[in-house]
Design a protein around this motif. Structure first.
Motif, short mmCIF file in Angstrom:
data_model
loop_
_atom_site.label_atom_id
_atom_site.label_comp_id
_atom_site.label_asym_id
_atom_site.label_seq_id
_atom_site.Cartn_x
_atom_site.Cartn_y
_atom_site.Cartn_z
N PRO A 157 0.81 -1.22 0.00
CA PRO A 157 0.00 0.00 0.00
C PRO A 157 0.84 1.27 0.00
O PRO A 157 1.94 1.31 0.57
N THR A 158 0.32 2.30 -0.64
CA THR A 158 0.92 3.63 -0.63
C THR A 158 -0.19 4.65 -0.41
O THR A 158 -1.22 4.60 -1.09
N ARG A 159 0.01 5.57 0.52
CA ARG A 159 -0.98 6.61 0.78
C ARG A 159 -1.11 7.52 -0.44
O ARG A 159 -0.10 8.00 -0.97
N ARG A 160 -2.34 7.76 -0.88
CA ARG A 160 -2.56 8.64 -2.02
C ARG A 160 -2.45 10.10 -1.57
O ARG A 160 -2.92 10.47 -0.50
N HIS A 161 -1.84 10.91 -2.43
CA HIS A 161 -1.72 12.34 -2.18
C HIS A 161 -2.38 13.12 -3.32
O HIS A 161 -2.49 12.64 -4.45
N ALA A 162 -2.82 14.32 -2.99
CA ALA A 162 -3.39 15.23 -3.99
C ALA A 162 -2.25 15.81 -4.84
O ALA A 162 -1.07 15.64 -4.54
N LYS A 163 -2.62 16.51 -5.91
CA LYS A 163 -1.61 17.06 -6.82
C LYS A 163 -0.69 18.05 -6.13
O LYS A 163 0.46 18.20 -6.52
N ILE A 176 -7.06 7.24 1.11
CA ILE A 176 -7.00 6.12 0.17
C ILE A 176 -5.58 5.55 0.19
O ILE A 176 -4.60 6.29 0.11
N LEU A 177 -5.50 4.24 0.31
CA LEU A 177 -4.24 3.51 0.14
C LEU A 177 -4.31 2.78 -1.20
O LEU A 177 -5.23 2.00 -1.45
N ASP A 178 -3.37 3.07 -2.09
CA ASP A 178 -3.31 2.39 -3.38
C ASP A 178 -2.39 1.19 -3.26
O ASP A 178 -1.21 1.32 -2.90
N CYS A 179 -2.93 0.02 -3.56
CA CYS A 179 -2.21 -1.24 -3.36
C CYS A 179 -1.69 -1.80 -4.68
O CYS A 179 -2.48 -2.13 -5.58
N ALA A 180 -0.38 -1.90 -4.79
CA ALA A 180 0.25 -2.46 -5.98
C ALA A 180 0.26 -3.98 -5.85
O ALA A 180 1.27 -4.60 -5.53
N CYS A 181 -0.91 -4.56 -6.10
CA CYS A 181 -1.09 -6.01 -5.87
C CYS A 181 -0.38 -6.85 -6.91
O CYS A 181 0.01 -7.99 -6.64
N GLY A 182 -0.23 -6.32 -8.12
CA GLY A 182 0.20 -7.16 -9.22
C GLY A 182 -0.97 -7.99 -9.72
O GLY A 182 -2.07 -7.96 -9.15
#
Length: 226
Positions: A157-163, A176-182
């Motif tokens: 997971p990586t915390r999402r940031h605004a622009k 939001i946590l964006d998960c690089a699941c593959g």
């Protein structure tokens, strides 16, 4: 050569065939859904009578600006058809959604729809879901705990940031946590593991929800069914 944006418009225009007089229409979020809302606004201006339920503040604001009457679930509990985009469309119309940050409301709207129709360009169709990160919406307080559990599951997971570099905050006030699941051989298993974590509000795996997908490429629009 047809651009990606042209393909999105073509798919969005085709989706208007699912909309009939008097319907309650779920209004998706994101670039492709924006094309649909604009096209629907043209139809409304020409006399079509529908009501919309929006899946984000941005979509609601756009619909209102175009003269589309917007209601909420206090008025109706069922949507006739919801039209939305997707970040990935996999086998059996399994989806990853939420790249635009509206996954919670998008899933609520989709769950209430008799028909849930995806509009997309051909680049979104994949053999296995997972190249696009899976968004996970989490309560702010629980974010460190959820992040650790997602890491333990190997979901990166990586915390999402605004622009502007600040924390991205959803319409409902969550992270939001964006998960690089593959690529996922079993997205249902991944979805269940994520959902079981206390502090998770919703995830971007939309499984067994879409009824059709309209996919545009250089040769036209093809319809995929589950």
């Amino acid at each position: 050569m047809q651009s990606v944006d042209d393909a999105k418009v073509k798919a969005a225009r085709k989706s208007l065939e699912f909309v009939e007089e008097g319907m309650v229409v779920g209004l998706g979020s994101g670039s492709t859904a924006t094309h649909f809302i604009r096209l629907l606004g043209e139809r409304v201006k020409a006399g079509l009578k529908v009501r919309g339920i929006a899946s984000s503040r941005a979509s609601e604001d756009l619909a209102v600006s175009l003269g589309i009457p917007v209601i909420d679930f206090r008025s109706v509990q069922t949507i006739d058809v919801a039209i939305d985009g997707a970040d990935e469309v996999g086998p059996h119309l399994a989806l990853i959604k939420g790249g635009g940050g509206a996954l919670l409301r998008e899933k609520i709207v989709a769950s209430a729809a008799k028909q849930f129709v995806i509009v997309a360009d051909a680049s979104k169709v994949v053999a296995l879901l997972g190249k696009f990160p899976v968004p996970v919406e989490v309560i702010q307080l629980a974010e460190p705990l959820v992040s650790r559990r997602l890491t333990d599951l190997g979901l990166h997971p990586t915390r999402r940031h605004a622009k502007d570099g600040s924390d991205y905050i959803t319409d409902e006030g969550n992270f939001i946590l964006d998960c690089a699941c593959g690529e996922m051989a079993d997205p249902a298993k991944v979805a269940a593991e994520i959902r079981a974590i206390v502090g998770v509000v919703e995830h971007g795996l939309f499984l067994n929800m879409a009824t059709a997908a309209l996919v545009a490429d250089g040769s036209g629009v093809r319809k995929l069914a589950r």
